[in-house]
Motif scaffolding. Sequence first.
Motif, PDB file in Angstrom:
ATOM      1  N   UNK A   1     -23.330  18.219 -27.574  1.00 23.57           N
ATOM      2  CA  UNK A   1     -23.831  16.907 -27.956  1.00 23.57           C
ATOM      3  C   UNK A   1     -24.852  16.320 -26.992  1.00 23.57           C
TER       4      UNK A   1
ATOM      5  N   UNK B   1     -16.190   8.722 -19.595  1.00 26.92           N
ATOM      6  CA  UNK B   1     -14.949   8.843 -20.378  1.00 26.92           C
ATOM      7  C   UNK B   1     -13.844   9.318 -19.465  1.00 26.92           C
TER       8      UNK B   1
ATOM      9  N   UNK C   1     -17.413  18.020 -39.720  1.00 28.16           N
ATOM     10  CA  UNK C   1     -16.360  17.110 -40.194  1.00 28.16           C
ATOM     11  C   UNK C   1     -15.230  17.081 -39.166  1.00 28.16           C
ATOM     12  N   UNK C   2     -14.727  15.890 -38.887  1.00 19.69           N
ATOM     13  CA  UNK C   2     -13.618  15.745 -37.942  1.00 19.69           C
ATOM     14  C   UNK C   2     -12.395  15.246 -38.694  1.00 19.69           C
ATOM     15  N   UNK C   3     -11.414  16.103 -38.784  1.00 19.98           N
ATOM     16  CA  UNK C   3     -10.215  15.790 -39.565  1.00 19.98           C
ATOM     17  C   UNK C   3      -9.159  15.113 -38.695  1.00 19.98           C
TER      18      UNK C   3
ATOM     19  N   UNK D   1      -4.414  16.872 -35.757  1.00 15.04           N
ATOM     20  CA  UNK D   1      -4.419  17.745 -36.940  1.00 15.04           C
ATOM     21  C   UNK D   1      -3.072  17.736 -37.662  1.00 15.04           C
TER      22      UNK D   1
ATOM     23  N   UNK E   1     -23.105   6.541 -32.040  1.00 13.03           N
ATOM     24  CA  UNK E   1     -23.635   7.869 -31.736  1.00 13.03           C
ATOM     25  C   UNK E   1     -24.497   8.472 -32.821  1.00 13.03           C
TER      26      UNK E   1
ATOM     27  N   UNK F   1     -19.071   5.379 -28.537  1.00 10.11           N
ATOM     28  CA  UNK F   1     -18.762   5.799 -27.163  1.00 10.11           C
ATOM     29  C   UNK F   1     -17.282   5.613 -26.841  1.00 10.11           C
TER      30      UNK F   1
ATOM     31  N   UNK G   1     -15.143   9.334 -33.397  1.00 10.59           N
ATOM     32  CA  UNK G   1     -16.233  10.258 -33.091  1.00 10.59           C
ATOM     33  C   UNK G   1     -17.588   9.567 -33.095  1.00 10.59           C
TER      34      UNK G   1
END
Lengths: 363, 363
Positions: free
Chosen positions: A314, A340, B339-341, A34, B314, B292, B289
């Motif tokens: 998910x 993972x 949303x992935x920032x 971020x 995914x 995998x 994201x």
Amino acid sequence: MSTPDPTGLAPGAMLGILGGGQLARMIALAAADLGIRAHVFAPEADSPAFDVAARHTVGDYEDEAALARFADAVDVVTYEFENVPAATAAFLAARTPLHPGARALAVTQDRLSEKSFVAGLGLAVAPFAQVDSLADLARAVDTLGRPSILKTRRFGYDGKGQVKIAAESDLAEAYEVIGHFPAILEGYVAFTREVSVVAARGTDGSFAAFDVCENEHRDHILAFTRIPAQLGADAGGMAIEAARRIGEALGYIGVFAVEMFVVGEGASERVIVNEIAPRVHNSGHWTSEGAETSQFHQHVRAVCGFPLGSTARRGTVEMENLIGDAALRWRELLAEPGAHLHLYGKRDARPGRKMGHVTRVKR
Amino acid sequence: MSTPDPTGLAPGAMLGILGGGQLARMIALAAADLGIRAHVFAPEADSPAFDVAARHTVGDYEDEAALARFADAVDVVTYEFENVPAATAAFLAARTPLHPGARALAVTQDRLSEKSFVAGLGLAVAPFAQVDSLADLARAVDTLGRPSILKTRRFGYDGKGQVKIAAESDLAEAYEVIGHFPAILEGYVAFTREVSVVAARGTDGSFAAFDVCENEHRDHILAFTRIPAQLGADAGGMAIEAARRIGEALGYIGVFAVEMFVVGEGASERVIVNEIAPRVHNSGHWTSEGAETSQFHQHVRAVCGFPLGSTARRGTVEMENLIGDAALRWRELLAEPGAHLHLYGKRDARPGRKMGHVTRVKR
């Protein structure tokens, strides 16, 4: 109750983190996503979190000169462990925003104040009694019966500072084991399973919980977390609601976990609050791949005054802790489809030491 | 062809990264997940990757003393940009494993050698001609026609170092624009879309490609990547196969991207190779994201000699670059569900500067 801080930070801000272990490390990694820089303060020169932080300070938590420099260099302070000394928290909070606040620390550092606080919210806890002497212990065992568990009020984690009072246990011996420290006796809870709720509260009072997860401990250390928990909808709702009320009553800002016991079955199934962790939590590690927002990103969002992220799950998720030698399986785990691997960068795989974890998500 | 290195590293190893921008930063973050420490070498003191690296060196790529110290301090070296000077690559490769190897750099740093290499594999490329003089340019335009594109052989990216030869263009003027540098003229390709394949090759020769993605450029800079690409199965297979052959012919180790044009429709749909990037690539950011294994984790796996991870997708994924002022929308993007920032920690949002990106995954 700490006052909500409506003024959020902006990307580029410096997040101070007390503690340099794997939780601090994963908070720092999420912060970086971020655009937030991390300054990690920890006593150990080889702290795993230092490797991913923009700045670090090797210092004791009682070193006020070092703490003052740290506070001046950051925009907000958070921590990865609940045993931050009260004086340290007060010293920092006087100089820079501290999230979660001093009240969360005060309540959760002492099992007696924690249990009283939770019970005071009308939430179920195990029966408990204060133990300040061997005579107290004898009286408490008379009341709560055997088996029961004697726990030091402070500094307990992963089964440390506690001893079971079984049918044949000698009370003087048990009191010796916990070092005669101020303690509580907890009545035995015949639980069917252990679950936890990992949740966040923002500076605006918003609340977001991840799905209830089910925990399997081995030798008092978390071994597996599985989501969804095998839990009816009513008990599940009760668990989330308990977390919401605890967060609100603490004026909490950040991610926290509430560990609970599940008792009863069917219509009588319900949860009993066991422990509050005022920090990101091992039972929330599954969120890195298993939820829209990881607990670490969520914590950074909360303490920076950003909007909380989605906690949507998910799939069916399992988290396995890699303790001690288990981390030597890293190559096999890297080759496992869908696994993972997360390693914490610790040099020595000592027995009982959390070295990493692996998540598996079935969609 | 570089010799495959069967001896993988182990967690705790130090990964050297040349370049300190967002790609190096995201490689370092992925490395940390796997317990690999990063040492970033870059000339700029405020390099974004320094903030997440265990070690960093501010140094020029020609400073052999600094490079020697760097090589001694790391277990393997990789890079985030294809314009690593050949002498730097050779100097480092003599001291420590360098992945991807010198051949990948040599081939891709020069558009003429790149085009010849790809054509030599029997893969389709745009018609091209070498231009070392204005006379060459005139002859090439006679052959390839207008419109066509004049590009410097070296140091071009994001549309820099190239000029379109339109119907009305003055050739001398165009040659002036590219600074009279050694160049190539490329025939115009009437493409229906631009796609890329991001793939990895391991030290054991294993190959794994992410799904073909579709790219939308604005002002010659990638604006959006969308997956899956609107592409028939035959052309898609052709695209992956082209990447596989390129990786194999280069003896490549690590992640790379192959940008391609799609031409024709239906049964005559096919791909034309445009450019090879011997590094993680902006068009692979969606994998963080959306797959995998992210391209950054995959690159770390590959250059460390670890098994490659699953490239399974995914969902339907969109990646949006945040260029210049677009990053000021960070708060709104944090509040957008799903949303992935990702922000890169750059201080100044200059026009045209890549400040971050956001991914959106529909499952």
